[in-house]
Design an enzyme around this catalytic site. Structure first.
Site, PDB file in Angstrom:
ATOM      1  N   TYR A  38       0.862  -1.190   0.000  1.00 17.69           N
ATOM      2  CA  TYR A  38       0.000   0.000   0.000  1.00 17.69           C
ATOM      3  C   TYR A  38       0.898   1.239   0.000  1.00 17.69           C
ATOM      4  CZ  TYR A  38      -4.654   2.016   0.623  1.00 17.69           C
ATOM      5  OH  TYR A  38      -5.848   2.682   0.428  1.00 17.69           O
ATOM      6  N   GLY A  39       1.758   1.305  -1.039  1.00 18.23           N
ATOM      7  CA  GLY A  39       2.685   2.432  -1.141  1.00 18.23           C
ATOM      8  C   GLY A  39       2.091   3.548  -1.977  1.00 18.23           C
ATOM      9  N   VAL A  40       2.503   3.613  -3.264  1.00 14.57           N
ATOM     10  CA  VAL A  40       1.963   4.641  -4.161  1.00 14.57           C
ATOM     11  C   VAL A  40       0.917   4.044  -5.106  1.00 14.57           C
ATOM     12  CG1 VAL A  40       2.517   6.396  -5.886  1.00 14.57           C
ATOM     13  CG2 VAL A  40       4.132   5.943  -4.044  1.00 14.57           C
ATOM     14  N   HIS A 124       4.637  -3.658 -13.444  1.00 17.99           N
ATOM     15  CA  HIS A 124       5.923  -3.351 -14.036  1.00 17.99           C
ATOM     16  C   HIS A 124       6.506  -4.665 -14.524  1.00 17.99           C
ATOM     17  CE1 HIS A 124       9.237  -0.842 -14.858  1.00 17.99           C
ATOM     18  NE2 HIS A 124       9.764  -0.672 -13.663  1.00 17.99           N
TER      19      HIS A 124
HETATM   20  N1  LIG Z   1       4.859   4.655  -8.072  1.00 19.69           N
HETATM   21  C1  LIG Z   1       4.034   4.582  -9.097  1.00 19.69           C
HETATM   22  O1  LIG Z   1       3.157   5.412  -9.238  1.00 19.69           O
HETATM   23  C2  LIG Z   1       4.127   3.448 -10.098  1.00 19.69           C
HETATM   24  C3  LIG Z   1       3.665   3.644 -11.401  1.00 19.69           C
HETATM   25  C4  LIG Z   1       3.596   2.553 -12.262  1.00 19.69           C
HETATM   26  C5  LIG Z   1       4.037   1.302 -11.823  1.00 19.69           C
HETATM   27  N2  LIG Z   1       4.533   1.162 -10.553  1.00 19.69           N
HETATM   28  C6  LIG Z   1       4.955  -0.165 -10.104  1.00 19.69           C
HETATM   29  O2  LIG Z   1       4.087  -0.589  -9.044  1.00 19.69           O
HETATM   30  C7  LIG Z   1       4.806  -1.380  -8.102  1.00 19.69           C
HETATM   31  C8  LIG Z   1       4.681  -0.737  -6.731  1.00 19.69           C
HETATM   32  O3  LIG Z   1       5.380   0.492  -6.780  1.00 19.69           O
HETATM   33  P1  LIG Z   1       5.118   1.671  -5.740  1.00 19.69           P
HETATM   34  O4  LIG Z   1       5.813   2.870  -6.275  1.00 19.69           O
HETATM   35  O5  LIG Z   1       3.697   1.735  -5.363  1.00 19.69           O
HETATM   36  O6  LIG Z   1       5.974   1.117  -4.534  1.00 19.69           O
HETATM   37  P2  LIG Z   1       6.252   1.870  -3.178  1.00 19.69           P
HETATM   38  O7  LIG Z   1       5.481   3.115  -3.051  1.00 19.69           O
HETATM   39  O8  LIG Z   1       7.722   1.923  -3.018  1.00 19.69           O
HETATM   40  O9  LIG Z   1       5.534   0.820  -2.236  1.00 19.69           O
HETATM   41  C9  LIG Z   1       6.177   0.231  -1.336  1.00 19.69           C
HETATM   42  C10 LIG Z   1       5.277  -0.845  -0.750  1.00 19.69           C
HETATM   43  O10 LIG Z   1       6.168  -1.900  -0.521  1.00 19.69           O
HETATM   44  C11 LIG Z   1       6.242  -2.085   0.897  1.00 19.69           C
HETATM   45  N3  LIG Z   1       7.608  -2.424   1.239  1.00 19.69           N
HETATM   46  C12 LIG Z   1       8.766  -1.784   0.885  1.00 19.69           C
HETATM   47  N4  LIG Z   1       9.835  -2.435   1.402  1.00 19.69           N
HETATM   48  C13 LIG Z   1       9.323  -3.473   2.088  1.00 19.69           C
HETATM   49  C14 LIG Z   1       9.897  -4.525   2.814  1.00 19.69           C
HETATM   50  N5  LIG Z   1      11.218  -4.633   2.943  1.00 19.69           N
HETATM   51  N6  LIG Z   1       9.079  -5.424   3.400  1.00 19.69           N
HETATM   52  C15 LIG Z   1       7.716  -5.324   3.267  1.00 19.69           C
HETATM   53  N7  LIG Z   1       7.117  -4.358   2.572  1.00 19.69           N
HETATM   54  C16 LIG Z   1       7.913  -3.450   2.008  1.00 19.69           C
HETATM   55  C17 LIG Z   1       5.825  -0.746   1.505  1.00 19.69           C
HETATM   56  O11 LIG Z   1       5.429  -0.918   2.824  1.00 19.69           O
HETATM   57  P3  LIG Z   1       5.932   0.145   3.916  1.00 19.69           P
HETATM   58  O12 LIG Z   1       5.259   1.439   3.607  1.00 19.69           O
HETATM   59  O13 LIG Z   1       5.549  -0.475   5.170  1.00 19.69           O
HETATM   60  O14 LIG Z   1       7.439   0.261   3.723  1.00 19.69           O
HETATM   61  C18 LIG Z   1       4.684  -0.382   0.572  1.00 19.69           C
HETATM   62  O15 LIG Z   1       3.548  -1.114   0.876  1.00 19.69           O
HETATM   63  C19 LIG Z   1       6.225  -1.453  -8.611  1.00 19.69           C
HETATM   64  O16 LIG Z   1       6.369  -2.611  -9.404  1.00 19.69           O
HETATM   65  C20 LIG Z   1       6.353  -0.213  -9.486  1.00 19.69           C
HETATM   66  O17 LIG Z   1       7.350  -0.341 -10.478  1.00 19.69           O
HETATM   67  C21 LIG Z   1       4.586   2.204  -9.698  1.00 19.69           C
END
Ligand SMILES: NC(=O)c1ccc[n+]([C@@H]2O[C@H](COP(=O)([O-])OP(=O)(O)OC[C@H]3O[C@@H](n4cnc5c(N)ncnc54)[C@H](OP(=O)(O)O)[C@@H]3O)[C@@H](O)[C@H]2O)c1
Length: 348
Positions: A38-40, A124
């Site tokens: 539940y990040g971005v 991704h």
């Molecule tokens: N960012 C975007 O808008 C975007 C756009 C298109 C595609 N994507 C893709 O979508 C996917 C998710 O990306 P995101 O940007 O949403 O990721 P993110 O914001 O970095 O999300 C991180 C998620 O991973 C968890 N996490 C990180 N390190 C962890 C660990 N060591 N153990 C357990 N949980 C952990 C975080 O929990 P905590 O908060 O507890 O650390 C959070 O729930 C990726 O494959 C990315 O390439 C992202």
């Protein structure tokens, strides 16, 4: 799939007209969609699906701001919000939305829960394309596909709430059940995509890594900084340099480009501006092309992926990231930007 013409080239795409939400709801009616992370992206995709009537649960580690955010967003612990492992067990479609680095760490647990007939969904192509580096190799009996929204999860949610749609690509890596195409298309519609265009995992990750390092994020900051510095060195005030470099672009010109293309934006500027832009754009293209070639090569040989894995797997990656973001934030250009934004009438 509709065949549409893009700049003279035909492509197969899925629109909401041919695959309406009702069809997506029908395809997904017996599925439990587990959004892991539940990040971005997690919040955007989970909330949009929930509002679209899909049976969605969230898997997130506890004692984290992201867990609290999920609760604040209406997910109920023990009902629709679980620790990651429990959500992995309950989900029939696993939307793997941990950060790309955390996906490597959690993979053994995910794999354990991928029983035959389930689906593994990514946003991704990273984990699969670079599987020699990530170790992510799914079992043969599950569907594997992706929907990659072309924008931030924050925009995905905002645009959904404005009744708009963010375009996404989709790709099928493995169709074990014969239902992969329906499942992935339904998910793409349910998360709030505008239209969906087909790609494969490798093309998705190559274009994504090149795009974000290039015009979308890296190159744009680079040319902003270069122009701002030249203006400042030549005696222009921060206000003048920032307005001529960033504010006019984001507030006035890019909305015109978004609406109707670059030629239309040019057509709505002074003849002096048009003449200059038409004279100079090809020089900027020619000057930057070698850098874009170098960037693409670096992506294609896996160097960018490795760098991302190495730096984002470190326990202190967030602290280190914050130092680099602070460098941007504290630069004169972006401090000037903060003041300029505070002076926008709508912020007063
Ligand atoms: N960012 C975007 O808008 C975007 C756009 C298109 C595609 N994507 C893709 O979508 C996917 C998710 O990306 P995101 O940007 O949403 O990721 P993110 O914001 O970095 O999300 C991180 C998620 O991973 C968890 N996490 C990180 N390190 C962890 C660990 N060591 N153990 C357990 N949980 C952990 C975080 O929990 P905590 O908060 O507890 O650390 C959070 O729930 C990726 O494959 C990315 O390439 C992202």
């Amino acid at each position: 799939m509709a065949k549409l013409n893009f700049g003279g080239v035909e492509e197969n795409v899925v629109t909401r007209e041919e695959f309406p939400l009702q069809k997506a709801q029908e395809v997904l009616k017996d599925e439990v969609v587990a959004v892991i992370g539940y990040g971005v992206q997690g919040p955007g995709q989970a909330l949009n699906q929930k509002d679209n009537g899909i049976n969605v649960i969230v898997g997130q580690r506890k004692n984290s701001k992201s867990w609290d955010k999920a609760v604040a967003d209406g997910f109920v612990p023990g009902e629709t919000l679980f620790e990651i492992e429990e959500a992995l067990q309950k989900g029939t479609i696993i939307c793997y939305l941990l950060s790309d680095a955390a996906q490597i760490e959690y993979w053994p647990k995910v794999k354990q829960n991928l029983t035959p007939g389930k689906a593994l969904y990514f946003s991704h192509g990273f984990g699969i394309t670079f599987n020699e580096r990530t170790g992510i190799v799914p079992p043969a009996e599950v569907d594997v596909f992706l929907v990659a929204p072309k924008g931030s999860g924050t925009s995905l949610r905002r645009m959904f709430l404005q009744d708009r749609g963010l375009n996404s690509s989709f790709a099928i890596y493995q169709d074990a059940t014969g239902k992969a195409r329906d499942r992935v298309t339904a998910l793409g519609i349910a998360i709030g995509s505008g239209y969906l265009f087909e790609t494969d995992f490798k093309k998705e990750v190559f274009s994504d890594l090149a795009g974000e390092r290039g015009t979308l994020m890296g190159a744009v900051q680079g040319i902003f900084a270069a122009q701002y510095d030249v203006l400042r060195k030549n005696g222009h005030s921060p206000s003048e340099a920032f307005n001529e470099t960033v504010e006019e672009l984001t507030q006035s010109l890019m909305p015109l480009v978004a609406e109707n293309g670059m030629d239309w934006m040019y057509a709505n500027c002074s003849t002096t501006a048009q003449r200059g832009a038409l004279d100079w754009w090809k020089r900027f293209r020619d000057a930057t092309s070698p850098l874009f070639e170098e960037l693409y090569d670096s992506v294609a040989k896996g160097a960018e992926a490795q760098r991302s894995i190495d730096s984002n797997s470190k326990p202190d990656y967030r602290e280190k990231l914050e130092v680099e973001l602070a460098e941007l934030r504290e630069s004169e250009m972006w401090r000037a930007g903060k003041t300029v934004r505070s002076l926008r009438p709508e912020n007063n």
